[in-house]
Design a protein around this motif. Structure first.
Motif, PDB file in Angstrom:
ATOM      1  N   THR A   1      38.757  39.744  48.531  1.00 44.75           N
ATOM      2  CA  THR A   1      38.274  39.270  49.722  1.00 44.75           C
ATOM      3  C   THR A   1      37.172  38.017  49.673  1.00 44.75           C
ATOM      4  O   THR A   1      36.916  37.838  48.537  1.00 44.75           O
ATOM      5  CB  THR A   1      37.676  40.367  50.540  1.00 44.75           C
TER       6      THR A   1
ATOM      7  N   GLN B   1      32.223  35.974  47.393  1.00 45.24           N
ATOM      8  CA  GLN B   1      30.569  35.644  47.469  1.00 45.24           C
ATOM      9  C   GLN B   1      29.728  36.467  46.717  1.00 45.24           C
ATOM     10  O   GLN B   1      28.950  35.937  46.020  1.00 45.24           O
ATOM     11  CB  GLN B   1      30.419  35.655  48.899  1.00 45.24           C
ATOM     12  N   PHE B   2      29.961  37.594  46.590  1.00 43.31           N
ATOM     13  CA  PHE B   2      29.163  38.692  45.723  1.00 43.31           C
ATOM     14  C   PHE B   2      29.262  38.151  44.297  1.00 43.31           C
ATOM     15  O   PHE B   2      28.207  38.238  43.800  1.00 43.31           O
ATOM     16  CB  PHE B   2      29.677  40.094  45.927  1.00 43.31           C
TER      17      PHE B   2
ATOM     18  N   GLU C   1      34.408  38.246  50.933  1.00 43.97           N
ATOM     19  CA  GLU C   1      32.896  38.757  50.610  1.00 43.97           C
ATOM     20  C   GLU C   1      32.925  39.052  49.366  1.00 43.97           C
ATOM     21  O   GLU C   1      32.088  39.034  48.524  1.00 43.97           O
ATOM     22  CB  GLU C   1      33.080  40.095  51.410  1.00 43.97           C
ATOM     23  N   GLY C   2      34.095  39.701  48.625  1.00 45.07           N
ATOM     24  CA  GLY C   2      33.735  39.819  47.110  1.00 45.07           C
ATOM     25  C   GLY C   2      33.688  38.496  46.286  1.00 45.07           C
ATOM     26  O   GLY C   2      32.885  38.547  45.555  1.00 45.07           O
TER      27      GLY C   2
END
Lengths: 167, 167
Positions: free
Chosen positions: A122, A127-128, A124-125
């Motif tokens: 994703t 970005q992490f 979000e992943g």
DNA sequence: CTAAACTTTCAATAATTATTGAAAAATAAA
DNA sequence: TTTATTTTTCAATAATTATTGAAAGTTTAG
């Protein structure tokens, strides 16, 4: 100011400073005491000077030896152990750097690398992973700089630093 | 490993690491939480995520703002405050370096200088002054190095360090 | 203004970390 | 060996540091 007063003030200051860097206050004081002492000190000498218990002295001296910044010394005709701190401050700096690097920075790098293996596609992943990657990168850079500092000679810091930041 | 699991592990790890550098565990965790969050978080969000009290959140967020590494942000239509951490890790490193330098290194230099004023002409006094002078010298060198690091750009560390140690 | 929403403070309490001191273990002398 | 000296360990305790939560303070909306 008188010499003994100055020594005491130095030992106290060093102790309180230490706590802001995550170092036990007494450990820093024992080291400071040995550093400004002209002769090796026994456990009893340290107990008397800092007004601390035998157990406390033993624990902290052992920790200092563990850090490689204090050594045991034997005095002729005396049965008990004496302790001395190396007087070369550049050596001291290098030794502390080396130990903290090994004990604290390297384990962090390992965890960061491990966490980057997370399976997630994703946004979000991504970005992490970016944040972890950046943390790794800066930490690695600091680590390699310290590594070089440890290997360098006493004067590199002041005399050669300028070269580094020019272009 | 799954994304949320990884985030939690990262936050926990960062917290325990912090304690060895003299930083409050919760403060480090709040920062880590904001760092990996994709959106601004409110005090309640932080309370829920870390299972800590409102007062604790308030204290630690304020400290982070004080350190210049977290900012308040307002969300349209929302009355309460939200918080974000800057995502630029190099900026983060510089900011922390700057603050610790100011708060911890500079005061030490002042004390060391002050103590060197001790009036004593014995051999012992000379030795004490020598130790203080050496401590000042190394601390000054580290300080000026950090000063330059703060002013330098993102890539100096890796790309230009090599120059420094040659000769 | 008044009330609701939200933030801050801080005394009480909990959690963590450091220290003591006496007993056990180790070492060396007699 | 036996005894005296010295070091180490560690459970109990003290000191320090962090956290809670409710009351007081602030801000904004109506």
């Amino acid at each position: 100011m008188e010499l003994n007063e100055a020594k005491i003030k130095y030992i106290q200051t060093w102790g309180s400073l230490a706590t802001s860097w995550g170092v036990n206050k007494t450990m820093a004081q024992v080291h400071a005491l040995l550093l400004v002492s002209t002769k090796p000190l026994s456990a009893e000498d340290i107990m008397d000077a800092l007004k601390i218990s035998r157990g406390n002295v033993n624990m902290n001296v052992r920790a200092l030896i563990d850090w490689g910044i204090v050594k045991k010394e034997f005095v002729v005709g005396e049965r008990k152990e004496f302790f001395v701190a190396g007087k070369d401050i550049w050596e001291l700096f290098k030794q502390i750097t080396k130990e903290r690097k090994k004990r604290e920075i390297e384990p962090v790098l390992k965890v960061l690398e491990e966490l980057q293996q997370v399976e997630d596609n994703t946004e979000e992943g991504a970005q992490f992973k970016k944040v972890l990657g950046d943390l790794s990168s800066v930490t690695n850079q600091v680590n390699s700089m310290l590594e070089k500092a440890i290997r360098a000679d006493e004067h590199w810091l002041l005399s050669n630093f300028t070269k580094m930041i020019k272009k």
